[in-house]
Design an enzyme around this catalytic site. Structure first.
Site, PDB file in Angstrom:
ATOM      1  N   GLU A  11      62.812  66.116  80.143  1.00  0.00           N
ATOM      2  CA  GLU A  11      63.717  66.446  81.252  1.00  0.00           C
ATOM      3  C   GLU A  11      63.388  67.814  81.799  1.00  0.00           C
ATOM      4  O   GLU A  11      63.130  68.740  81.035  1.00  0.00           O
ATOM      5  CB  GLU A  11      65.172  66.567  80.774  1.00  0.00           C
ATOM      6  CG  GLU A  11      65.839  65.311  80.328  1.00  0.00           C
ATOM      7  CD  GLU A  11      67.291  65.592  79.902  1.00  0.00           C
ATOM      8  OE1 GLU A  11      67.881  66.589  80.370  1.00  0.00           O
ATOM      9  OE2 GLU A  11      67.807  64.812  79.097  1.00  0.00           O
ATOM     10  N   GLU A  58      69.201  64.894  73.008  1.00  0.00           N
ATOM     11  CA  GLU A  58      69.487  66.325  72.825  1.00  0.00           C
ATOM     12  C   GLU A  58      70.437  66.544  71.660  1.00  0.00           C
ATOM     13  O   GLU A  58      71.542  67.084  71.818  1.00  0.00           O
ATOM     14  CB  GLU A  58      70.045  66.929  74.113  1.00  0.00           C
ATOM     15  CG  GLU A  58      69.006  67.068  75.193  1.00  0.00           C
ATOM     16  CD  GLU A  58      69.470  67.959  76.357  1.00  0.00           C
ATOM     17  OE1 GLU A  58      70.677  68.220  76.464  1.00  0.00           O
ATOM     18  OE2 GLU A  58      68.609  68.383  77.142  1.00  0.00           O
ATOM     19  N   TRP A  88      75.276  73.009  85.994  1.00  0.00           N
ATOM     20  CA  TRP A  88      76.041  73.562  84.863  1.00  0.00           C
ATOM     21  C   TRP A  88      75.915  75.068  84.714  1.00  0.00           C
ATOM     22  O   TRP A  88      76.358  75.623  83.719  1.00  0.00           O
ATOM     23  CB  TRP A  88      75.633  72.856  83.563  1.00  0.00           C
ATOM     24  CG  TRP A  88      74.168  72.625  83.400  1.00  0.00           C
ATOM     25  CD1 TRP A  88      73.503  71.462  83.673  1.00  0.00           C
ATOM     26  CD2 TRP A  88      73.176  73.557  82.943  1.00  0.00           C
ATOM     27  NE1 TRP A  88      72.161  71.608  83.419  1.00  0.00           N
ATOM     28  CE2 TRP A  88      71.933  72.889  82.968  1.00  0.00           C
ATOM     29  CE3 TRP A  88      73.214  74.889  82.514  1.00  0.00           C
ATOM     30  CZ2 TRP A  88      70.737  73.493  82.596  1.00  0.00           C
ATOM     31  CZ3 TRP A  88      72.024  75.498  82.137  1.00  0.00           C
ATOM     32  CH2 TRP A  88      70.811  74.793  82.182  1.00  0.00           C
TER      33      TRP A  88
HETATM   34  C1  GAL Z   1      70.604  67.585  79.530  1.00  0.00           C
HETATM   35  C2  GAL Z   1      71.007  66.161  79.198  1.00  0.00           C
HETATM   36  C3  GAL Z   1      71.015  65.267  80.406  1.00  0.00           C
HETATM   37  C4  GAL Z   1      71.657  65.971  81.555  1.00  0.00           C
HETATM   38  C5  GAL Z   1      70.918  67.242  81.856  1.00  0.00           C
HETATM   39  C6  GAL Z   1      71.465  68.002  83.050  1.00  0.00           C
HETATM   40  O1  GAL Z   1      71.288  68.447  78.674  1.00  0.00           O
HETATM   41  O2  GAL Z   1      70.175  65.602  78.224  1.00  0.00           O
HETATM   42  O3  GAL Z   1      71.715  64.092  80.079  1.00  0.00           O
HETATM   43  O4  GAL Z   1      72.981  66.240  81.246  1.00  0.00           O
HETATM   44  O5  GAL Z   1      70.994  68.085  80.740  1.00  0.00           O
HETATM   45  O6  GAL Z   1      70.765  69.201  83.269  1.00  0.00           O
END
Ligand code: GAL
Length: 655
Positions: free
Chosen positions: A319, A162, A327
């Site tokens: 992902e 990312e 978050w």
């Molecule tokens: C992305 C990241 C992952 C993890 C994920 C959580 O931003 O690549 O490592 O942190 O979010 O939602």
């Protein structure tokens, strides 16, 4: 090998065997004792996992000290996975520098706008422009590539992770030096730069390159073109990092394709992925659902745009989440059926891999409340059962793998320059949201059962019957020319408020707005009239505008008024027939409902019709890949498809 719209060959995972939909996750075995690794591989097989991304945050383990590499543990993990028949998307491990590197070289840390150092403690605390960081990172990439170049488990390289997620804007002295070099390349002479930046305003004229700095915290609005160029530069600086890692990987392992995970999602706007896509062998994306009434539409929009960044070819969903993230202010768990529906919506828009963050939910660390394929509760859990069922379903759907997305009749143009520039400060309103306006059009089309492609403005959209350009704010001459040619050639073009306003340097196209499209639209705006929060305007077609209005006249006799502002008795929405095509203008924010009611008047003349039966429109999304039709339930109720089949609440049927 197929050729993408950028003209270079598109590759896919290096593996033998029949095409399949890949299934898996980020795998972080270093967070667990060795005994768990064998368990992991067994459970992965149960779940139908085919691929994992490995070593993303492993730098501190792989290189515990500057002169020491420790690959033994990683060798063991990769061998275990390989023995279990699981492929590896191997990260270059450069995403998060280890403490010893920061202690030795604090000068790699990013600096914020106000000059504060951004300290370690989280992750991704490095400057894209630091020569010191680059040296260490590229050494690691070389070591990784050399170590694993012959390992049969490795099917792709995963550059960093990312890029730009946390470290996009860096205002350090390294950034200043690199920014100047970038500007010299762009403008050649200081005179050119002074013209482009309009530096005769506020006595900003530069007499030496060294006087130029990033737009650091200033007394008031920094120069807008400086700000826009800094955004362009910052995206380019990360792209440069991507290229440098990729060059080493291509040199040592030319047979292993290289990717990196984009973040086409929500308000993640700093990286111009349309510009990055041709740098990698196949496009990968990360996507997380943002709660709200347009959550599923936003997912579909992002997946669709990702598919178009990939030139219509399959892409890799690197992902997303099995359930809640950690978050957002409030992290909502997915309802039954959502895991499948979300994953399959990505597949519907071209994903040939369905991967999650992450395999096993962390026991410690900042992401311990983030869902995973195996939750804290273990394999005896609804999440793991849903994961396993999806794994089996994807195996069944292997026939879809490799198929291209079927282009839609409608295109929505998406433009990073316009996104960046239209939301800058010192504007008629700071409430404008570029991506939200584009998403509202997409939602309205979904409501009407119409497929649309979200296409980069610089991409191939001329083949679409109807092209919608929401807030196409920055219009360089060549883009204006392409749009005029499109309409003159019979295309139907729709644009909105604050479009066609500035050129590539963010200077106004003079003579009345929207200068780039004034003649084409047959209108002339003298003044913008944005609305206050809560203020609305009624249109005579029953729709309601917010955010923005224009005071404009019609300048061509053939312009039709599709809607007027009721109180002001002024035109609000216009459409002008041009040659065999047309050019329409929407001067206010109508939102998803208003656009749903307006759109038929724009779709009809363009000959765009829904491919869904009337009773399914709005309740079901249709996406097509090759011969495969995906019907996605947009509601929380079962939908009777009228042919003996019922689409479950939140369900997806592929036929
Ligand atoms: C992305 C990241 C992952 C993890 C994920 C959580 O931003 O690549 O490592 O942190 O979010 O939602």
């Amino acid at each position: 090998m197929t050729v993408s719209h950028h003209g270079e060959p598109r590759r896919w995972l290096r593996r033998a065997g029949a095409p399949r939909l890949e299934f898996g996750a980020d795998y972080n075995p270093e967070q667990w004792p060795r005994e768990v690794w064998a368990e992991d591989v067994r459970a992965m097989r149960t779940a139908g996992v085919t691929v994992v991304s490995l070593a993303i945050f492993s730098w501190a383990r792989i290189q515990p000290r500057p002169e020491v590499y420790d690959f033994a543990w990683l060798d063991e993990v990769i061998d275990l996975l390989h023995a279990g028949g699981i492929s590896v998307d191997l990260a270059t491990a450069t995403a998060s520098p280890p403490p010893w590197l920061v202690a030795r070289h604090p000068e790699i840390l990013p600096v914020d706008r106000a000059g504060n150092t951004v300290w370690p403690g989280g992750r991704q605390h490095w400057r894209a422009t630091s020569p010191v960081f680059r040296n260490y990172a590229l050494r690691l990439v070389r070591a990784m590539a050399t170590r694993y170049k012959d390992h049969p488990a490795i099917v792709a390289w995963h550059v960093n992770n990312e890029l730009g997620c946390h470290n996009l804007y860096d205002f350090s002295d390294d950034a200043a030096v690199a920014f100047r070099a970038w500007l010299r390349e762009r403008y050649t002479t200081l005179d050119e730069l002074n013209v482009a930046w309009g530096t005769d305003f506020w006595s900003q004229r530069y007499s030496d390159w060294d006087q130029i700095i990033p737009p650091r915290q200033a007394t008031t609005h920094p120069n807008p073109t400086q700000q826009l160029d800094f955004k362009r530069f910052s995206s380019d600086a990360l792209k440069e990092h991507l290229r440098l890692e990729r060059e080493i990987l291509r040199e040592i392992t030319p047979d292993i394709p290289v990717t990196t995970n984009f973040m086409v999602m929500g308000e993640t706007k700093g990286m111009n992925f349309a510009d990055w896509a041709s740098e990698i062998d196949f496009v990968s994306n990360d996507h997380y659902v943002l709660p709200g009434p347009q959550a599923l539409d936003e997912l579909s929009f992002s997946a669709n745009l990702t598919g178009n960044l990939a030139g219509g070819r399959p892409w890799f969903l690197m992902e997303h989440s099995t359930s809640a993230v950690n978050w957002q202010p409030i992290n909502v768990a997915k309802k039954p059926g959502e895991l499948d529906r979300d994953s399959l919506t990505h597949v519907a828009h071209g994903a040939d891999a369905v991967c999650y963050f992450q395999w096993r939910q962390s026991k410690a660390g900042a992401e311990k409340y983030h869902s995973a394929m195996i939750p804290h509760a273990g394999e005896d859990s609804a999440v793991f059962r849903a994961v396993t069922a999806l794994g089996a379903r994807l195996a069944d759907l292997r026939r879809v793998a490799g198929s291209d997305r079927k282009p839609a009749d409608v295109a929505i143009l998406f433009d990073w320059d316009s996104w960046w520039a239209s939301e800058q400060d010192s504007h008629p309103t700071d409430r404008l949201r570029y991506r939200q306006e584009a998403l509202d059009w997409y939602t309205a089309l979904l409501n009407l059962g119409i497929r649309a492609d979200v296409v980069p403005a610089g991409g191939a959209w001329q083949g679409h019957r109807l092209v919608i350009a929401p807030i196409l704010h920055v219009v360089p001459t060549d883009l204006a020319d392409r749009i005029h040619e499109y309409v003159n050639g019979g295309g139907h073009f729709v644009t909105t408020y604050f479009s066609g306003i500035v050129d590539v340097n963010e200077h106004i196209w003079l003579g009345g707005y929207p200068g780039a499209f004034r003649e084409l639209l047959g209108i002339r705006i003298e003044e913008f009239a944005p609305l206050l929060d809560g203020e609305t305007v009624d249109l005579d077609d029953g729709t309601v505008g917010t955010l923005w209005t224009d005071r404009f006249q019609i300048t061509a006799s053939d312009v039709e008024v599709l809607a007027r502002y009721k109180d002001a008795d002024q035109p609000a929405v216009t459409r002008r027939p041009v040659a065999a095509g047309s050019a329409a203008y929407v001067s206010t924010r109508l939102g998803p409902d208003g656009l749903t009611s307006l759109l038929p008047a724009l779709l009809g003349p363009a000959g765009v019709v829904s491919e869904l039966p009337a009773e399914l429109r709005g309740r079901v999304e249709l996406a097509i890949r090759g011969e495969h039709r995906f019907l996605i339930n947009r509601t929380d109720e079962p939908v009777d498809l009228g042919d003996g089949r019922v689409l479950d609440a939140r369900g997806v049927i592929v036929s």
